[in-house]
Design a protein around this motif. Structure first.
Motif, PDB file in Angstrom:
ATOM      1  N   CYS A  92     -24.875  18.370  -0.519  1.00  0.00           N
ATOM      2  CA  CYS A  92     -24.847  19.224   0.657  1.00  0.00           C
ATOM      3  C   CYS A  92     -23.435  19.272   1.230  1.00  0.00           C
ATOM      4  O   CYS A  92     -22.634  18.361   1.025  1.00  0.00           O
ATOM      5  CB  CYS A  92     -25.825  18.718   1.705  1.00  0.00           C
ATOM      6  SG  CYS A  92     -27.537  18.783   1.123  1.00  0.00           S
ATOM      7  N   GLN A 143     -17.990  33.715   2.839  1.00  0.00           N
ATOM      8  CA  GLN A 143     -18.742  34.262   1.704  1.00  0.00           C
ATOM      9  C   GLN A 143     -18.286  33.607   0.401  1.00  0.00           C
ATOM     10  O   GLN A 143     -19.117  33.224  -0.437  1.00  0.00           O
ATOM     11  CB  GLN A 143     -18.563  35.775   1.625  1.00  0.00           C
ATOM     12  CG  GLN A 143     -19.251  36.523   2.750  1.00  0.00           C
ATOM     13  CD  GLN A 143     -18.881  38.001   2.802  1.00  0.00           C
ATOM     14  OE1 GLN A 143     -17.850  38.413   2.295  1.00  0.00           O
ATOM     15  NE2 GLN A 143     -19.740  38.785   3.432  1.00  0.00           N
ATOM     16  N   MET A 157     -19.564  30.032   0.291  1.00  0.00           N
ATOM     17  CA  MET A 157     -21.001  29.965   0.015  1.00  0.00           C
ATOM     18  C   MET A 157     -21.272  30.124  -1.480  1.00  0.00           C
ATOM     19  O   MET A 157     -22.151  29.461  -2.027  1.00  0.00           O
ATOM     20  CB  MET A 157     -21.769  31.027   0.816  1.00  0.00           C
ATOM     21  CG  MET A 157     -21.798  30.779   2.302  1.00  0.00           C
ATOM     22  SD  MET A 157     -22.331  29.101   2.721  1.00  0.00           S
ATOM     23  CE  MET A 157     -21.383  28.820   4.184  1.00  0.00           C
ATOM     24  N   GLN A 158     -20.508  30.971  -2.140  1.00  0.00           N
ATOM     25  CA  GLN A 158     -20.649  31.107  -3.591  1.00  0.00           C
ATOM     26  C   GLN A 158     -20.300  29.786  -4.277  1.00  0.00           C
ATOM     27  O   GLN A 158     -20.999  29.340  -5.193  1.00  0.00           O
ATOM     28  CB  GLN A 158     -19.760  32.226  -4.122  1.00  0.00           C
ATOM     29  CG  GLN A 158     -20.229  33.601  -3.730  1.00  0.00           C
ATOM     30  CD  GLN A 158     -19.271  34.697  -4.162  1.00  0.00           C
ATOM     31  OE1 GLN A 158     -18.169  34.440  -4.629  1.00  0.00           O
ATOM     32  NE2 GLN A 158     -19.691  35.942  -4.006  1.00  0.00           N
ATOM     33  N   SER A 170     -27.387  22.715   0.528  1.00  0.00           N
ATOM     34  CA  SER A 170     -27.047  23.537  -0.634  1.00  0.00           C
ATOM     35  C   SER A 170     -27.596  22.999  -1.951  1.00  0.00           C
ATOM     36  O   SER A 170     -27.301  23.550  -2.996  1.00  0.00           O
ATOM     37  CB  SER A 170     -25.521  23.682  -0.720  1.00  0.00           C
ATOM     38  OG  SER A 170     -24.905  22.418  -0.677  1.00  0.00           O
ATOM     39  N   GLY A 171     -28.361  21.920  -1.895  1.00  0.00           N
ATOM     40  CA  GLY A 171     -28.895  21.318  -3.109  1.00  0.00           C
ATOM     41  C   GLY A 171     -28.706  19.815  -3.050  1.00  0.00           C
ATOM     42  O   GLY A 171     -28.695  19.225  -1.968  1.00  0.00           O
ATOM     43  N   LEU A 220     -25.063  22.458   5.659  1.00  0.00           N
ATOM     44  CA  LEU A 220     -25.693  23.432   4.775  1.00  0.00           C
ATOM     45  C   LEU A 220     -26.439  22.706   3.656  1.00  0.00           C
ATOM     46  O   LEU A 220     -25.821  22.047   2.816  1.00  0.00           O
ATOM     47  CB  LEU A 220     -24.622  24.350   4.182  1.00  0.00           C
ATOM     48  CG  LEU A 220     -25.075  25.438   3.227  1.00  0.00           C
ATOM     49  CD1 LEU A 220     -25.989  26.429   3.939  1.00  0.00           C
ATOM     50  CD2 LEU A 220     -23.863  26.170   2.656  1.00  0.00           C
ATOM     51  N   PHE A 236     -20.476  26.772  -2.947  1.00  0.00           N
ATOM     52  CA  PHE A 236     -21.449  25.736  -2.596  1.00  0.00           C
ATOM     53  C   PHE A 236     -22.769  25.885  -3.333  1.00  0.00           C
ATOM     54  O   PHE A 236     -23.546  24.941  -3.402  1.00  0.00           O
ATOM     55  CB  PHE A 236     -21.680  25.716  -1.087  1.00  0.00           C
ATOM     56  CG  PHE A 236     -20.440  25.384  -0.297  1.00  0.00           C
ATOM     57  CD1 PHE A 236     -19.408  24.631  -0.849  1.00  0.00           C
ATOM     58  CD2 PHE A 236     -20.302  25.823   1.000  1.00  0.00           C
ATOM     59  CE1 PHE A 236     -18.272  24.331  -0.123  1.00  0.00           C
ATOM     60  CE2 PHE A 236     -19.166  25.514   1.741  1.00  0.00           C
ATOM     61  CZ  PHE A 236     -18.151  24.776   1.175  1.00  0.00           C
ATOM     62  N   GLN A 237     -23.027  27.052  -3.893  1.00  0.00           N
ATOM     63  CA  GLN A 237     -24.245  27.237  -4.681  1.00  0.00           C
ATOM     64  C   GLN A 237     -24.090  26.676  -6.096  1.00  0.00           C
ATOM     65  O   GLN A 237     -25.070  26.518  -6.810  1.00  0.00           O
ATOM     66  CB  GLN A 237     -24.608  28.719  -4.743  1.00  0.00           C
ATOM     67  CG  GLN A 237     -25.078  29.246  -3.407  1.00  0.00           C
ATOM     68  CD  GLN A 237     -25.260  30.750  -3.397  1.00  0.00           C
ATOM     69  OE1 GLN A 237     -25.170  31.404  -4.427  1.00  0.00           O
ATOM     70  NE2 GLN A 237     -25.515  31.304  -2.225  1.00  0.00           N
ATOM     71  N   LYS A 238     -22.877  26.350  -6.480  1.00  0.00           N
ATOM     72  CA  LYS A 238     -22.597  25.826  -7.815  1.00  0.00           C
ATOM     73  C   LYS A 238     -22.614  24.294  -7.775  1.00  0.00           C
ATOM     74  O   LYS A 238     -21.583  23.642  -7.661  1.00  0.00           O
ATOM     75  CB  LYS A 238     -21.246  26.336  -8.316  1.00  0.00           C
ATOM     76  CG  LYS A 238     -21.195  27.841  -8.435  1.00  0.00           C
ATOM     77  CD  LYS A 238     -19.826  28.333  -8.843  1.00  0.00           C
ATOM     78  CE  LYS A 238     -19.836  29.844  -8.947  1.00  0.00           C
ATOM     79  NZ  LYS A 238     -18.518  30.389  -9.161  1.00  0.00           N
ATOM     80  N   GLN A 239     -23.806  23.738  -7.864  1.00  0.00           N
ATOM     81  CA  GLN A 239     -23.965  22.291  -7.740  1.00  0.00           C
ATOM     82  C   GLN A 239     -23.193  21.517  -8.812  1.00  0.00           C
ATOM     83  O   GLN A 239     -22.647  20.455  -8.533  1.00  0.00           O
ATOM     84  CB  GLN A 239     -25.448  21.920  -7.780  1.00  0.00           C
ATOM     85  CG  GLN A 239     -26.187  22.274  -6.504  1.00  0.00           C
ATOM     86  CD  GLN A 239     -25.803  21.376  -5.357  1.00  0.00           C
ATOM     87  OE1 GLN A 239     -25.932  20.157  -5.436  1.00  0.00           O
ATOM     88  NE2 GLN A 239     -25.306  21.955  -4.278  1.00  0.00           N
TER      89      GLN A 239
END
Length: 145
Positions: free
Chosen positions: A54, A112, A115-116, A50-51, A48, A118-121
């Protein structure tokens, strides 16, 4: 939840193998789980993008699971996983969450939540800088309360 701290792996197959072996040795999955995850990863990759940091979320069908678990691994060095959106591309992964879920619907909810995360780099950066498996475990346990 299990934590494998600072995993040293040569490639994605090695990451999956080490984590699946740990789950198997602790009685969470059956003997076919590792091969099932490896086979699924070829068809449905889990890298993924994710930024800057990853992640990958390898998993397989619930029929290979005896009791539910997640094993997290912070990788000593980035390892390429095929990109889940385009398997002709690779993603340089530093953090892995391998799922062993017993119920299909619980896997969707868990994905879910992951994923939340993983969006928090900034939080992922904090996780990969932790140098003690017990601290990493506690941090993730607190996060998923």
């Amino acid at each position: 939840m299990k934590v494998k701290f600072l995993l040293d792996a040569k490639d994605s197959t090695d990451v999956i193998s080490q984590l699946a072996d740990a789950l198997y040795k602790q009685g969470y999955v059956n003997a076919d789980y590792k091969q099932a995850v490896l086979d699924r990863e070829k068809v449905y990759p889990t890298g993924l993008p994710s930024g800057d940091i990853c992640v990958a979320v390898p998993h397989t069908d619930v029929k290979y699971v005896k009791k539910p678990a997640i094993v997290f691994a912070s990788l000593k060095k980035a390892v390429d996983f095929a990109n889940m959106a385009d398997k002709s591309q690779t993603v340089s992964v530093r953090f892995v969450a391998m799922l062993a879920m017993k119920e299909p619907h619980s896997q969707v909810t868990l994905l879910q939540n992951l994923m939340q995360l993983f969006q928090k780099q900034d939080y992922l950066q904090k996780l990969i800088e932790i140098d003690d498996s017990e601290k990493l475990y506690q941090e993730l346990k607190d996060y998923f309360k």
